[in-house]
Design an enzyme around this catalytic site. Structure first.
Site, PDB file in Angstrom:
ATOM      1  N   SER A 116      37.800  31.671  -8.931  1.00 50.57           N
ATOM      2  CA  SER A 116      36.781  31.453  -9.933  1.00 50.57           C
ATOM      3  C   SER A 116      35.353  31.438  -9.364  1.00 50.57           C
ATOM      4  O   SER A 116      34.392  31.470 -10.140  1.00 50.57           O
ATOM      5  CB  SER A 116      37.043  30.129 -10.653  1.00 50.57           C
ATOM      6  OG  SER A 116      36.976  29.048  -9.754  1.00 50.57           O
TER       7      SER A 116
ATOM      8  N   LYS B 137      27.924  27.214  -6.365  1.00 53.69           N
ATOM      9  CA  LYS B 137      28.771  27.374  -7.562  1.00 53.69           C
ATOM     10  C   LYS B 137      28.367  26.350  -8.617  1.00 53.69           C
ATOM     11  O   LYS B 137      28.053  25.200  -8.279  1.00 53.69           O
ATOM     12  CB  LYS B 137      30.244  27.197  -7.157  1.00 53.69           C
ATOM     13  CG  LYS B 137      31.241  27.506  -8.259  1.00 53.69           C
ATOM     14  CD  LYS B 137      32.673  27.385  -7.741  1.00 53.69           C
ATOM     15  CE  LYS B 137      33.709  27.749  -8.779  1.00 53.69           C
ATOM     16  NZ  LYS B 137      35.096  27.624  -8.283  1.00 53.69           N
TER      17      LYS B 137
ATOM     18  N   SER C  48      40.239  29.763  -5.326  1.00 54.36           N
ATOM     19  CA  SER C  48      38.958  30.219  -5.893  1.00 54.36           C
ATOM     20  C   SER C  48      37.850  30.521  -4.906  1.00 54.36           C
ATOM     21  O   SER C  48      36.826  31.075  -5.295  1.00 54.36           O
ATOM     22  CB  SER C  48      38.450  29.200  -6.904  1.00 54.36           C
ATOM     23  OG  SER C  48      39.147  29.394  -8.099  1.00 54.36           O
TER      24      SER C  48
HETATM   25  N1  GLN Z   1      43.181  30.808 -10.251  1.00 52.81           N
HETATM   26  C1  GLN Z   1      43.566  29.439 -10.038  1.00 52.81           C
HETATM   27  C2  GLN Z   1      43.536  28.682 -11.344  1.00 52.81           C
HETATM   28  O1  GLN Z   1      43.121  29.239 -12.320  1.00 52.81           O
HETATM   29  C3  GLN Z   1      42.707  28.788  -9.010  1.00 52.81           C
HETATM   30  C4  GLN Z   1      41.392  28.391  -9.498  1.00 52.81           C
HETATM   31  C5  GLN Z   1      40.582  27.613  -8.518  1.00 52.81           C
HETATM   32  O2  GLN Z   1      40.881  27.597  -7.317  1.00 52.81           O
HETATM   33  N2  GLN Z   1      39.579  26.903  -9.035  1.00 52.81           N
HETATM   34  O3  GLN Z   1      43.918  27.541 -11.405  1.00 52.81           O
END
Ligand code: GLN
Length: 448
Positions: free
Chosen positions: A120, A45, A144
């Site tokens: 994400s 990532k 994510s």
């Molecule tokens: N969707 C969640 C957020 O926007 C989790 C994102 C993540 O785990 N990086 O905060």
């Protein structure tokens, strides 16, 4: 692998393909050495630092940022013989659940390109599902890793807070996040986790497990294992097809000897709002370092003073979701409101943590859906932040309580994958692997 990556360019899974660096890593690998990831092509990532390979975090602000050092996990996997083939697309700084909020365009779901891959870490999941990486690393602040694993028919694990080094992970919400594997099978997730759990003195929260052997927990007997099913995880907004598939798998686990009992997590309804207050507050403070002077976008032309440079670079560099969160996080921390928002959210967090502690006196693990819905259409939720945030309802509790949680495919509907989530007490990834490998065995889903 690099030809295949070129053929699947429409998925937009990678931000950077690191062919030259991969060649150097492959040449350096010693075939005689007893390494556990020899020649495994790994996608990383793009918020995990890689020396000499740009690390953009999906942001225009860091479009040209090339770290001079590797993240702790990257050193560990390279040491085990893995080859980093590229850096994957993501919601900017990890803020999103669909990989649509990237300055490099959205990633598509390999099972249906009109749909999102989840986020994400959507680029990591899409790459593995499409066969353009053997395995991948993602990061999970509020879901994510598990969300894209669920939407792409893969296994994804958020390890216990402190198990995996965060050194070199560009911070979004430090107190919540962990790096973890996204793979096709539970076995691969266990193997990859085994390789990244060394204690790292450069991360003060790293506990590490040394050379752990989670892989030995696979295929174990689950006879007598106590599993709680919190009804709150099947709340309003949960797609009936998800509920049906998860319950079908739970009944199959019962047939394998698991002792299943319905229960409740009463604080679940406070978990999502408290998560967003804490995550945005931490983000507003973490992202203050991007001032246009030290990292990334540095358009000094015509800047008369520091403050106009700061305003211009941040206005141009950050996308609108990131700006929204910086503004809300700054508000939640500001004098006069900190008690009402940030400190209250921290108190809620303590309640959630203690409720899970109590539950784990009665149960070895808790099971529910990973995501309340099937993968949604690209563009469906981008103009409705609340609808996007709501998709994290079942994943954020594990981050709030620092627990390990995995998503394992358990079935499908309309040819789209459905993921089941298993949570366990801190540092009991062994239980997760035991149940996870059984779920994999009894469920109908096979990732191609
Ligand atoms: N969707 C969640 C957020 O926007 C989790 C994102 C993540 O785990 N990086 O905060």
């Amino acid at each position: 692998m690099f030809d295949e990556i070129r053929n699947k360019v429409a998925l937009n899974a990678y931000i950077t393909v690191s062919k030259d660096q991969a060649r150097v890593q492959a040449e350096k690998a010693d075939p005689k050495r007893d390494a556990r990831l020899t020649s495994v092509a790994i996608a990383v990532k793009d918020n995990i630092s890689t020396a000499g390979i740009r690390t953009t975090c999906g942001s225009k602000l860091l479009e040209d940022y090339v770290p001079t050092y590797d993240a702790g996990v990257v050193s560990q996997i390279v040491d085990e013989g893995a080859i980093v083939v590229g850096k994957t697309n993501m919601d900017e700084f990890g803020m999103g659940s669909s990989t649509e909020f990237s300055a490099f365009g959205p990633t598509r779901n390999p099972y249906d390109e009109s749909r999102v891959p989840g986020g994400s870490s959507g680029g990591s999941a899409a790459a593995v599902a499409a066969g353009i990486a053997d395995v991948a690393l993602g990061s999970d602040t509020g879901g994510s890793i598990r969300c894209p694993a669920s939407f792409c028919g893969l296994v994804g694990l958020k390890p216990t807070y402190g198990l995996v080094s965060r050194f070199g992970l560009v911070a979004y919400g430090n107190s919540l996040e962990q790096i973890g594997p996204i793979t096709k099978t539970v076995r691969e997730t266990a193997l990859l986790l085994d390789c990244i759990t060394q204690k790292d003195p450069r991360d003060a929260t790293s506990v590490g497990k040394g050379k752990a052997q989670y892989i030995e927990e696979l295929d174990a007997d689950i006879d007598g294992i106590r599993i709680g099913i919190p009804s709150d995880f099947f709340g309003p907004g949960t797609d009936g097809r998800v509920t049906k598939s998860v319950w079908k798998t739970i009944h199959a686990l019962e047939e394998e000897g698991a002792l299943v009992e319905e229960t409740q997590v009463k604080s679940l309804k406070y978990s999502l709002p408290a998560y967003y207050i804490i995550a945005m507050s931490e983000a507003s403070s973490n992202l203050a370092r991007f001032d246009g002077l030290r990292y990334g976008l540095q358009d000094k032309k015509g800047a008369r003073d520091w403050s106009s440079l700061f305003i211009r670079d941040r206005s141009d560099g950050f996308g609108s979701e990131v700006k929204r969160r910086i503004i809300m996080g700054t508000f939640a921390l500001s004098a006069g409101y900190i008690d009402e928002f940030y400190l209250k959210a921290q108190r809620v967090r303590t309640i959630i943590r203690s409720e899970f502690e109590k539950l784990f006196k009665r149960f070895d693990a808790l099971i529910g859906p990973t995501m309340p819905t099937l993968p949604f259409k690209v563009g469906e939720k981008t103009s409705d932040p609340l609808a996007m945030y709501m998709t994290d309802i079942d994943t954020v509790p594990a981050n709030m309580a620092g627990l390990p949680a995995i998503s394992v495919p358990c079935g499908s509907a309309d040819s789209l994958p459905i993921g089941l989530q298993i949570m366990a007490p801190p540092f009991r990834e062994d239980i997760i692997f035991k149940i996870g490998s059984m779920v994999e065995k009894i469920s109908s889903w096979r990732s191609s």
